[in-house]
Structure formats: structure tokens, C-alpha cells
Enzyme design. Structure first.
Site, PDB file in Angstrom:
ATOM      1  N   ASN A  27      -8.946  -5.604   0.833  1.00 24.79           N
ATOM      2  CA  ASN A  27      -7.504  -5.846   0.752  1.00 24.79           C
ATOM      3  C   ASN A  27      -7.087  -6.541   2.046  1.00 24.79           C
ATOM      4  O   ASN A  27      -7.091  -5.926   3.108  1.00 24.79           O
ATOM      5  CB  ASN A  27      -6.791  -4.481   0.591  1.00 24.79           C
ATOM      6  N   TRP A  28      -6.728  -7.816   1.916  1.00 18.52           N
ATOM      7  CA  TRP A  28      -6.415  -8.591   3.122  1.00 18.52           C
ATOM      8  C   TRP A  28      -4.980  -8.375   3.600  1.00 18.52           C
ATOM      9  O   TRP A  28      -4.591  -8.916   4.640  1.00 18.52           O
ATOM     10  CB  TRP A  28      -6.645 -10.096   2.861  1.00 18.52           C
ATOM     11  N   LYS A  29      -4.206  -7.643   2.825  1.00 15.71           N
ATOM     12  CA  LYS A  29      -2.801  -7.357   3.189  1.00 15.71           C
ATOM     13  C   LYS A  29      -2.072  -8.653   3.566  1.00 15.71           C
ATOM     14  O   LYS A  29      -2.357  -9.697   3.005  1.00 15.71           O
ATOM     15  CB  LYS A  29      -2.747  -6.307   4.295  1.00 15.71           C
ATOM     16  N   HIS A 112      -0.430   0.900  -3.995  1.00 15.46           N
ATOM     17  CA  HIS A 112      -0.943   1.067  -2.629  1.00 15.46           C
ATOM     18  C   HIS A 112       0.071   1.877  -1.826  1.00 15.46           C
ATOM     19  O   HIS A 112       1.277   1.744  -2.022  1.00 15.46           O
ATOM     20  CB  HIS A 112      -1.178  -0.303  -1.983  1.00 15.46           C
ATOM     21  N   GLU A 114       1.229   1.556   1.012  1.00 12.09           N
ATOM     22  CA  GLU A 114       2.250   0.771   1.716  1.00 12.09           C
ATOM     23  C   GLU A 114       3.357   0.356   0.752  1.00 12.09           C
ATOM     24  O   GLU A 114       4.511   0.213   1.150  1.00 12.09           O
ATOM     25  CB  GLU A 114       1.595  -0.434   2.406  1.00 12.09           C
ATOM     26  N   GLU A 184      -6.893   6.902  -1.527  1.00  9.46           N
ATOM     27  CA  GLU A 184      -6.648   6.474  -0.156  1.00  9.46           C
ATOM     28  C   GLU A 184      -5.706   7.469   0.521  1.00  9.46           C
ATOM     29  O   GLU A 184      -4.476   7.364   0.370  1.00  9.46           O
ATOM     30  CB  GLU A 184      -6.003   5.085  -0.147  1.00  9.46           C
ATOM     31  N   GLY A 190      -5.739   2.535   8.103  1.00 12.08           N
ATOM     32  CA  GLY A 190      -5.441   1.747   9.295  1.00 12.08           C
ATOM     33  C   GLY A 190      -5.338   2.590  10.560  1.00 12.08           C
ATOM     34  O   GLY A 190      -4.859   2.118  11.589  1.00 12.08           O
ATOM     35  N   SER A 230      -9.931   3.481   6.486  1.00 12.72           N
ATOM     36  CA  SER A 230     -10.780   3.254   7.663  1.00 12.72           C
ATOM     37  C   SER A 230     -12.273   3.260   7.338  1.00 12.72           C
ATOM     38  O   SER A 230     -13.084   3.808   8.095  1.00 12.72           O
ATOM     39  CB  SER A 230     -10.454   4.269   8.765  1.00 12.72           C
ATOM     40  N   GLY A 251      -9.461  -2.159   4.131  1.00 17.26           N
ATOM     41  CA  GLY A 251      -8.356  -2.934   4.687  1.00 17.26           C
ATOM     42  C   GLY A 251      -8.795  -3.686   5.928  1.00 17.26           C
ATOM     43  O   GLY A 251      -9.353  -4.782   5.861  1.00 17.26           O
ATOM     44  N   GLY A 252      -8.578  -3.089   7.082  1.00 16.20           N
ATOM     45  CA  GLY A 252      -8.842  -3.761   8.363  1.00 16.20           C
ATOM     46  C   GLY A 252     -10.209  -4.412   8.465  1.00 16.20           C
ATOM     47  O   GLY A 252     -10.323  -5.558   8.914  1.00 16.20           O
TER      48      GLY A 252
END
Ligand code: PEP
Length: 266
Positions: A27-29, A112, A114, A184, A190, A230, A251-252
Site C-alpha cells: 500500500n503506497w498510500k 483501511h 486511515e 491490521e 506505521g 510494520s 505500508g512503509g
């Protein structure tokens, strides 16, 4: 996609003894310019072409047109990070499933944390999006997971049960092969904090049980449940070794080939 078909037969023989094919998604956000997205997509296509698992990248909406031709025909699926709850119309700032389809998107990440917590998406809205995405032939990755205070109050399982049940409300058994769940825990996203493999596996088992109550044991056995929060090269092996963990939503570490590829090829 069937969990069993990913875990048996040829895949097993090919997977160097791990015996299971996993679903690893990035997921490149809200990161990257078009040039950066193109560079990363090209690197991943090259690096993962002999990868044993199922792969997906989910760039921002504005990057989809850039990434689409680069991953088309490869073993990397194209995902979107969200969609509007309506097909089209007066919805300023939203992006429709019809527009995503036209760009070659195959999978939509919904619910998600977020979106749930920063943009106040509730279960009913997410469920509406799930139906729309399924109606238009997309695979859906439905994200569920508890906040830290919910975990500390002993409510992690109840939250995941509610988000799974409400998110899938009305989804037909015939559509289940296009449903993936991503667990998640919000406190692990993150933050560098990862759920222990044991804690993650126990929530995955709970989600599988809930799914089984809704759709039966055979469907539950086939369900792909990704873990997200993470995930890094140094924890992926221990997480994926757990019985109920079938992949990762990253993610990151998905933002650079040097951090994503070791996860994707673990
Ligand atoms: C995510 O946003 O889905 C995620 C898991 O992020 P990270 O890997 O950075 O925790």
C-alpha cells in the site's frame, strides 16, 4: 483465489519447502510522483518476476495510469486504496469504480484504518463500497483491526468480529473468492510496533471463525487473511509461519524495492 489452491500441489513443490503461496500487497498510500511510481513499479516487476507468491501494489489514484501498463501481464496485481460508495454522479473529490476499472485496477483496498479513523468511514459505508466493488468484478481487501485502547480494554476480537461481519453484510457465497481480509491492528500501523506472531495468529483465527459462522467451514478454510502493521524483512518469516496468516499488507516498507522485495520473496 483459493487458500487451498495456493497451498497445495505445484505451488508447494515450487516454493522451496515453505509449502504455501502467500499474498503480499504493498500500500503506497499518498506517496510518490509519477516518475517515482514508474521507477518503483519497474523495479518490482523485474525483481518479483520469479517470485513465488501473489503480489499487489496499490498506488494513489493519480499514479494508477502510470503503473497500469507496467504491471499488466506480470505477476503483480494493480490495486486502488479506496473507491466512492456510488457509481457516478455529483460526488466532488471521489473516484468511482467505473473509473478504476477503466484504468485496469483489479483489487480495491477498503476499510483501511486511515479511512476508518481519519476520514470517519463507518462499517455501513465500507459495506456499501464492498458491494459496489464486487458488483464491478473487483477483488476486495477488507481491512479490519482494533485501536490500542480497544486492545487494552480486551475488545480486539469483538472489534474485528464486528468489522468483518458488518463489512461483509449481504455478500453472497459466490463472491467470496474475491474477498481477502487484512488484519491490521491500528497501533501497529506505521509505528514500528508489530503484533507478535502469536497475537496476530490468534486474531486471524478469530476472524476465520467469524467467517466460518457466516459462510461455513470450507469457505473459512479458503479465506486469505493478510497481516498488516510494520511488516519488515526481519519479522515477515515469523509472522508468515503462523497457521492463520496467509500474506501481508505492507505500508512503509512497500515504498522502496530494497525493503519490499525481501518481504515479497521471503
Ligand atoms: C498499512 O498502512 O496498511 C500498513 C500496514 O502500514 P505499515 O506497514 O507502514 O505499518
Amino acid at each position: 483465489m483459493e487458500r487451498h489452491s495456493l497451498t497445495k500441489g505445484k505451488d508447494e513443490a515450487d516454493s522451496g519447502g515453505m509449502g504455501k503461496k502467500y499474498y503480499i500487497a504493498g500500500n503506497w498510500k499518498m506517496h510518490k510522483t509519477r516518475a517515482e511510481a514508474a521507477a518503483l513499479a519497474k523495479e518490482l516487476v523485474q525483481a518479483l518476476k520469479d517470485g513465488k507468491h501473489k503480489y499487489l501494489i496499490a498506488p494513489s489514484f493519480t499514479l494508477l495510469e502510470t503503473a497500469a501498463p507496467l504491471v499488466k501481464g506480470t505477476n503483480i496485481r494493480l490495486g486502488a486504496q479506496n473507491c466512492a460508495p456510488e457509481e457516478q454522479g455529483a460526488h466532488t473529490g471521489e473516484v468511482s469504480v467505473l473509473q478504476l476499472k477503466e484504468l485496469g485496477v483489479q483489487t480495491i483496498i477498503l476499510g483501511h484504518s486511515e479511512r476508518r479513523h481519519n476520514y470517519k468511514e463507518d462499517d455501513a459505508l465500507i459495506n456499501k463500497k464492498v458491494h459496489l466493488a464486487l458488483k464491478h468484478g473487483f477483488e476486495v481487501i477488507l481491512c479490519v483491526g482494533e485501536l490500542l485502547e480497544e486492545r487494552e480494554a480486551g475488545k480486539a476480537e469483538a472489534v474485528c468480529e464486528r468489522q468483518t461481519t458488518e463489512g461483509l453484510k449481504g455478500v453472497a457465497a459466490t463472491e467470496l473468492d474475491r474477498i481477502v481480509i487484512a488484519y491490521e491492528p491500528v497501533w501497529a500501523i506505521g509505528t514500528g510496533k508489530t503484533a507478535t506472531p502469536e497475537d496476530a495468529d490468534s486474531i486471524h483465527a478469530c476472524i476465520r471463525k467469524v467467517f466460518g459462522k457466516l459462510y461455513g467451514a470450507a469457505a473459512a478454510e479458503k479465506l486469505i487473511i493478510q497481516y498488516g502493521g510494520s511488516v519488515k524483512a526481519d519479522n515477515v518469516v515469523a509472522l508468515m509461519a503462523k497457521e492463520n496468516i496467509d500474506g501481508a499488507l505492507v505500508g512503509g516498507a512497500a515504498l522502496k524495492a530494497e525493503t519490499f522485495v525481501p518481504i515479497a520473496k521471503f
